[in-house]
Scaffold this motif. Structure first.
Motif, PDB file in Angstrom:
ATOM      1  N   GLN A 364       7.492  27.037  22.986  1.00  0.00           N
ATOM      2  CA  GLN A 364       6.124  27.441  22.642  1.00  0.00           C
ATOM      3  C   GLN A 364       5.568  26.664  21.449  1.00  0.00           C
ATOM      4  O   GLN A 364       4.428  26.873  21.058  1.00  0.00           O
ATOM      5  N   GLY A 365       6.382  25.772  20.841  1.00  0.00           N
ATOM      6  CA  GLY A 365       5.833  24.881  19.826  1.00  0.00           C
ATOM      7  C   GLY A 365       6.245  25.162  18.394  1.00  0.00           C
ATOM      8  O   GLY A 365       5.711  24.544  17.468  1.00  0.00           O
ATOM      9  N   LYS A 366       7.209  26.075  18.173  1.00  0.00           N
ATOM     10  CA  LYS A 366       7.617  26.401  16.797  1.00  0.00           C
ATOM     11  C   LYS A 366       8.200  25.176  16.088  1.00  0.00           C
ATOM     12  O   LYS A 366       7.750  24.788  15.002  1.00  0.00           O
ATOM     13  N   SER A 367       9.219  24.577  16.724  1.00  0.00           N
ATOM     14  CA  SER A 367       9.855  23.394  16.122  1.00  0.00           C
ATOM     15  C   SER A 367       8.886  22.217  16.072  1.00  0.00           C
ATOM     16  O   SER A 367       8.920  21.408  15.134  1.00  0.00           O
ATOM     17  N   ASP A 376       7.715  14.280  11.010  1.00  0.00           N
ATOM     18  CA  ASP A 376       8.660  13.704  11.966  1.00  0.00           C
ATOM     19  C   ASP A 376       7.975  13.239  13.245  1.00  0.00           C
ATOM     20  O   ASP A 376       8.417  12.278  13.874  1.00  0.00           O
ATOM     21  N   ILE A 377       6.933  13.959  13.661  1.00  0.00           N
ATOM     22  CA  ILE A 377       6.183  13.569  14.865  1.00  0.00           C
ATOM     23  C   ILE A 377       4.684  13.607  14.578  1.00  0.00           C
ATOM     24  O   ILE A 377       4.232  14.272  13.653  1.00  0.00           O
ATOM     25  N   THR A 378       3.928  12.881  15.387  1.00  0.00           N
ATOM     26  CA  THR A 378       2.476  12.842  15.222  1.00  0.00           C
ATOM     27  C   THR A 378       1.824  13.936  16.064  1.00  0.00           C
ATOM     28  O   THR A 378       2.445  14.522  16.932  1.00  0.00           O
ATOM     29  N   TYR A 379       0.542  14.188  15.792  1.00  0.00           N
ATOM     30  CA  TYR A 379      -0.223  15.151  16.595  1.00  0.00           C
ATOM     31  C   TYR A 379      -1.387  14.405  17.236  1.00  0.00           C
ATOM     32  O   TYR A 379      -1.768  13.311  16.809  1.00  0.00           O
ATOM     33  N   ASN A 380      -1.967  15.010  18.291  1.00  0.00           N
ATOM     34  CA  ASN A 380      -3.022  14.326  19.046  1.00  0.00           C
ATOM     35  C   ASN A 380      -4.412  14.525  18.439  1.00  0.00           C
ATOM     36  O   ASN A 380      -5.226  13.615  18.422  1.00  0.00           O
ATOM     37  N   GLU A 381      -4.661  15.745  17.982  1.00  0.00           N
ATOM     38  CA  GLU A 381      -5.994  16.061  17.440  1.00  0.00           C
ATOM     39  C   GLU A 381      -5.853  16.942  16.212  1.00  0.00           C
ATOM     40  O   GLU A 381      -4.826  17.589  16.007  1.00  0.00           O
ATOM     41  N   GLY A 382      -6.918  16.984  15.404  1.00  0.00           N
ATOM     42  CA  GLY A 382      -6.952  17.865  14.248  1.00  0.00           C
ATOM     43  C   GLY A 382      -6.600  17.151  12.962  1.00  0.00           C
ATOM     44  O   GLY A 382      -6.554  15.918  12.890  1.00  0.00           O
ATOM     45  N   ASP A 383      -6.372  17.954  11.926  1.00  0.00           N
ATOM     46  CA  ASP A 383      -6.110  17.393  10.608  1.00  0.00           C
ATOM     47  C   ASP A 383      -5.054  18.239   9.905  1.00  0.00           C
ATOM     48  O   ASP A 383      -5.096  19.474   9.965  1.00  0.00           O
ATOM     49  N   TYR A 394      13.828  19.677   4.285  1.00  0.00           N
ATOM     50  CA  TYR A 394      13.790  20.010   5.722  1.00  0.00           C
ATOM     51  C   TYR A 394      15.204  20.113   6.283  1.00  0.00           C
ATOM     52  O   TYR A 394      16.017  19.203   6.121  1.00  0.00           O
ATOM     53  N   PHE A 395      15.476  21.227   6.926  1.00  0.00           N
ATOM     54  CA  PHE A 395      16.746  21.432   7.628  1.00  0.00           C
ATOM     55  C   PHE A 395      16.430  21.467   9.118  1.00  0.00           C
ATOM     56  O   PHE A 395      15.797  22.400   9.609  1.00  0.00           O
ATOM     57  N   ALA A 396      16.841  20.414   9.850  1.00  0.00           N
ATOM     58  CA  ALA A 396      16.508  20.298  11.273  1.00  0.00           C
ATOM     59  C   ALA A 396      17.478  21.100  12.138  1.00  0.00           C
ATOM     60  O   ALA A 396      18.637  21.310  11.772  1.00  0.00           O
ATOM     61  N   GLN A 397      16.995  21.536  13.296  1.00  0.00           N
ATOM     62  CA  GLN A 397      17.832  22.298  14.225  1.00  0.00           C
ATOM     63  C   GLN A 397      18.958  21.433  14.790  1.00  0.00           C
ATOM     64  O   GLN A 397      20.085  21.883  14.926  1.00  0.00           O
ATOM     65  N   ASN A 398      18.653  20.182  15.113  1.00  0.00           N
ATOM     66  CA  ASN A 398      19.633  19.290  15.744  1.00  0.00           C
ATOM     67  C   ASN A 398      20.298  18.415  14.680  1.00  0.00           C
ATOM     68  O   ASN A 398      20.087  17.211  14.605  1.00  0.00           O
ATOM     69  N   GLN A 399      21.134  19.046  13.860  1.00  0.00           N
ATOM     70  CA  GLN A 399      21.741  18.348  12.736  1.00  0.00           C
ATOM     71  C   GLN A 399      22.580  17.137  13.159  1.00  0.00           C
ATOM     72  O   GLN A 399      22.673  16.149  12.437  1.00  0.00           O
ATOM     73  N   ALA A 400      23.212  17.242  14.344  1.00  0.00           N
ATOM     74  CA  ALA A 400      24.087  16.155  14.810  1.00  0.00           C
ATOM     75  C   ALA A 400      23.330  14.832  14.878  1.00  0.00           C
ATOM     76  O   ALA A 400      23.911  13.760  14.668  1.00  0.00           O
ATOM     77  N   GLU A 401      22.016  14.882  15.183  1.00  0.00           N
ATOM     78  CA  GLU A 401      21.223  13.669  15.317  1.00  0.00           C
ATOM     79  C   GLU A 401      20.794  13.101  13.956  1.00  0.00           C
ATOM     80  O   GLU A 401      20.320  11.984  13.864  1.00  0.00           O
ATOM     81  N   TYR A 402      20.951  13.906  12.905  1.00  0.00           N
ATOM     82  CA  TYR A 402      20.533  13.466  11.568  1.00  0.00           C
ATOM     83  C   TYR A 402      21.718  13.017  10.714  1.00  0.00           C
ATOM     84  O   TYR A 402      21.538  12.566   9.598  1.00  0.00           O
ATOM     85  N   LEU A 403      22.945  13.188  11.222  1.00  0.00           N
ATOM     86  CA  LEU A 403      24.141  12.789  10.483  1.00  0.00           C
ATOM     87  C   LEU A 403      24.859  11.675  11.241  1.00  0.00           C
ATOM     88  O   LEU A 403      24.967  11.728  12.462  1.00  0.00           O
ATOM     89  N   ASP A 404      25.367  10.701  10.520  1.00  0.00           N
ATOM     90  CA  ASP A 404      26.084   9.580  11.127  1.00  0.00           C
ATOM     91  C   ASP A 404      27.550   9.964  11.301  1.00  0.00           C
ATOM     92  O   ASP A 404      28.278  10.140  10.311  1.00  0.00           O
ATOM     93  N   GLY A 405      27.999  10.079  12.552  1.00  0.00           N
ATOM     94  CA  GLY A 405      29.364  10.503  12.848  1.00  0.00           C
ATOM     95  C   GLY A 405      30.419   9.544  12.351  1.00  0.00           C
ATOM     96  O   GLY A 405      31.585   9.933  12.172  1.00  0.00           O
ATOM     97  N   ASN A 406      30.051   8.274  12.114  1.00  0.00           N
ATOM     98  CA  ASN A 406      31.030   7.274  11.687  1.00  0.00           C
ATOM     99  C   ASN A 406      31.176   7.183  10.169  1.00  0.00           C
ATOM    100  O   ASN A 406      31.910   6.342   9.668  1.00  0.00           O
ATOM    101  N   LYS A 407      30.458   8.032   9.450  1.00  0.00           N
ATOM    102  CA  LYS A 407      30.623   8.097   7.991  1.00  0.00           C
ATOM    103  C   LYS A 407      31.526   9.268   7.631  1.00  0.00           C
ATOM    104  O   LYS A 407      31.622  10.244   8.372  1.00  0.00           O
TER     105      LYS A 407
END
Length: 638
Positions: A364-367, A376-383, A394-407
């Motif tokens: 429904q658009g919460k995230s 993190d992302i752009t919007y189409n209309e408005g200000d 900012y604490f993102a839901q998909n933490q795995a994508e924000y951390l480098d597994g090889n570090k």
């Protein structure tokens, strides 16, 4: 069904657990619980034979089929949702390929009376019989039912998996497991990416599941509704009770209280005996009696009290500089992906020091709105405007994508630190329970909860006065959830929480925005006030969607060549959407530069030509998108 005997495993010389023994039988629905890092996910990996233990045996029936849902999954790019789900049926798909090959030969040959043609007819009959036994004529319908139960819409079925978020891909993987008719299901945090209706559907499925299930989860309600047995891993041992989570906690406390009382009584007896020994030792006539008492004392089986692992992370969110009165202001914000609308004309004002919750169904658009606010992302209309001196954490839901597994854990923190706080990195990690050699672990081997702790630790390195957290309790154990909640209660800045967890939200926020049908609705009160206004008892009831009684009939199955063409069109559409997104971001950045420093920007050689060229490219790609989309719609409807 599965016997686990004297199982042990160690990492870097320390035992994670040692000499563990238990059984899994038909109808067992086990909640595997314990602190982050206690070894729950490791246990599932051993049971699935993905990881070898140091010692011990696992014995099971010869034909035993085990399905394992991991926290992190890899997908082959380029498959549609249906194609990926059909990967659950390896034998059926192999038979289909053989049948297609024989049918092609039968269509091409004209030697109807020959022995070779007759053999082909026999082979196709045998294959069709096997196909029917394996459920070949039902698997497509079953797949669609499972996918819809997990929240997919029929129009999603032919979309590429790489266009979906990690949470939705996890649902596809879960669907595959549920379709495979496994004897044992091993589920690692299955509810983390599900909305409430999908959780309720999964609960019903697992309650009626005839095999054995072992579930790692920190969702108390889910464990209570599904499980009939609890195994806790704590300090290298297990505690096994035939009760769901909440009842187990009561029994565990009663047992510990009994152990403490018995130990106390035994200690009194020991102390009295020791006094008598000291008294008799002083007299020669009583020396024999003293020796007898010493032997008696040595034979006593000392009562041990089960240890509790009470180590918890230390968490405080310091506030940076004071921002302006309004920290976020959104006017007419709309966001869509192609023709799929997510948000329409959103009006939102977040004031300094407010505590706000975003609630509603998944999708429904919460995230999306949270990501728009943090840029993190752009919007189409408005200000959208951020207030004066606003600094966002900012604490993102998909933490795995924000951390480098090889570090390593330490490198992750050092790379995120600056000169002023680099010396404090080890102290910060220690407060988050990463101590000693643990800081040299690679991120890729961390459990989901440990990754969340590392992400929280990273937040400590940058100053902020506005904290936005998207499902922060995913993967966190119950004690860590409580520590996080207490820290957020002490936080003196502005807080915005996206969460499905009512227990966590209680007492944390003073304003609720409900997301529904592309819009938001404001409730000026806490989560309990919101539920009272909606006249429901919990978020589960709010987030339930209307069940569609008469689902539309599936469209006819396309040929293999048609499916390849559809796949190619979807690939093209995905590439075009990516180009549109990149160009939109580039043009927006240029527009911002023009507002800040018009003369300097426009003085660059060929600036206006490049700028107009990018706008023309965007227009061209938008036109391509419409053309490809029309082709797909015509193709699917044909």
């Amino acid at each position: 069904m599965l016997n686990i005997h004297n199982l042990s495993i160690s990492f870097q010389g320390e035992y994670l657990f040692e000499d563990i023994t238990f059984k899994l039988g038909h109808g067992d629905r086990v909640g595997l619980i314990g602190k982050n890092g206690a070894g729950k996910s490791t246990m599932l990996k051993i049971l699935s034979k993905e990881l070898e233990p140091d010692s011990g045996q696992i014995a099971g029936d010869k034909e035993l089929k085990i399905g394992f849902l991991k926290q992190d999954i890899d997908f082959v790019l380029g498959r549609t949702v249906l194609e990926e789900a059909y990967e659950a049926f390896i034998e059926i798909k192999a038979l289909e390929a053989k049948m297609e090959s024989i049918n092609t030969q039968l269509a091409e040959r004209t030697d109807y009376e020959s022995e070779g043609y007759n053999q082909l007819m026999i082979d196709i009959n045998d294959l069709q019989h096997q196909y029917e036994i394996l459920g070949g004529y039902n698997y497509q319908g079953n797949t669609e039912k499972i996918l819809q139960g997990l929240g997919f819409k029929r129009e999603d079925f032919n979309s590429l998996t790489d266009t979906f978020s990690g949470g939705w891909r996890m649902r596809i993987e879960l669907a595959k497991l549920l379709l495979q008719d496994n004897d044992i299901l091993l589920l690692d945090e299955p509810t983390n990416h599900l909305d409430i209706e999908s959780i309720i559907w999964l609960e019903g499925f697992l309650k009626n599941y005839s095999g054995a299930v072992a579930i790692v989860s920190h969702d108390k309600m889910f464990l209570d509704n599904v499980t009939n047995r609890t195994i806790e891993i704590s300090l290298g041992r297990i505690y096994d009770y035939p009760k769901p989570y909440s009842k187990y906690l009561v029994l565990r406390k009663e047992l510990r209280d009994q152990q403490l009382a018995s130990q106390k009584n035994q200690q009194k007896q020991i102390e009295q005996t020791e006094k008598l020994i000291e008294k008799f030792r002083a007299k020669a006539s009583k020396a024999t009696m003293a020796q007898s008492l010493i032997k008696k004392l040595d034979k006593i089986d000392r009562i041990e009290v089960d240890e509790d692992d009470n180590s918890v992370m230390t968490l405080n969110f310091p506030v940076s500089i004071t921002p302006g009165k309004v920290v976020v202001e959104a006017e007419g914000i709309s966001k869509s992906y192609g023709e799929k609308d997510v948000l329409k004309s959103i009006e939102l004002m977040i004031e300094r020091d407010s505590k706000t919750a975003f609630v509603g169904q998944n999708g429904q658009g919460k995230s999306t709105l949270a990501k728009i606010i943090v840029g993190d992302i752009t919007y189409n209309e408005g200000d959208l405007k951020l207030g004066h001196n606003v600094e966002i954490g900012y604490f993102a839901q998909n933490q795995a994508e924000y951390l480098d597994g090889n570090k390593t854990i330490l490198d992750t923190m050092i790379d995120a630190a600056n000169e002023t706080n680099r010396s404090k990195v080890r102290d910060i990690l220690g407060s988050f329970l990463f101590r000693g050699d643990e800081v040299d672990k690679y991120v890729k081997v961390l459990s989901g909860g440990e990754r969340n702790r590392l992400a929280l630790a990273k937040l400590m390195l940058q100053p902020f006065n506005v904290l936005i957290m998207d499902e922060p309790t995913n993967h966190l154990d119950i004690k860590s959830k409580n520590v996080l909640k207490e820290a957020l209660n002490r936080f003196e800045g502005t807080l915005l929480l996206v969460s499905h967890d009512r227990d966590f939200l209680q007492g944390l926020t003073n304003k609720v925005y409900e997301f529904k049908d592309y819009k938001i609705k404001e409730y000026l009160g806490d989560i309990d006030y919101y539920l009272e206004q909606r006249q429901v008892e919990n978020l589960r009831e709010v987030e339930k969607r209307t069940v569609i009684k008469d689902a539309p009939k599936p469209k006819k199955q396309h040929s293999y060549q048609d499916q390849k063409k559809l796949k190619s069109l979807n690939n093209k559409l995905s590439n075009v959407e990516s180009k549109i997104s990149q160009l939109e971001k580039t043009i927006k950045a240029i527009d911002l530069e023009l507002e800040i420093n018009y003369e300097e920007v426009t003085s660059k050689p060929n600036f206006f030509d490049d700028y107009q060229d990018k706008k023309a490219q965007l227009e061209d790609y938008m036109q391509k998108w419409e053309t490809i989309q029309e082709e797909i719609e015509q193709f699917v409807d044909s």
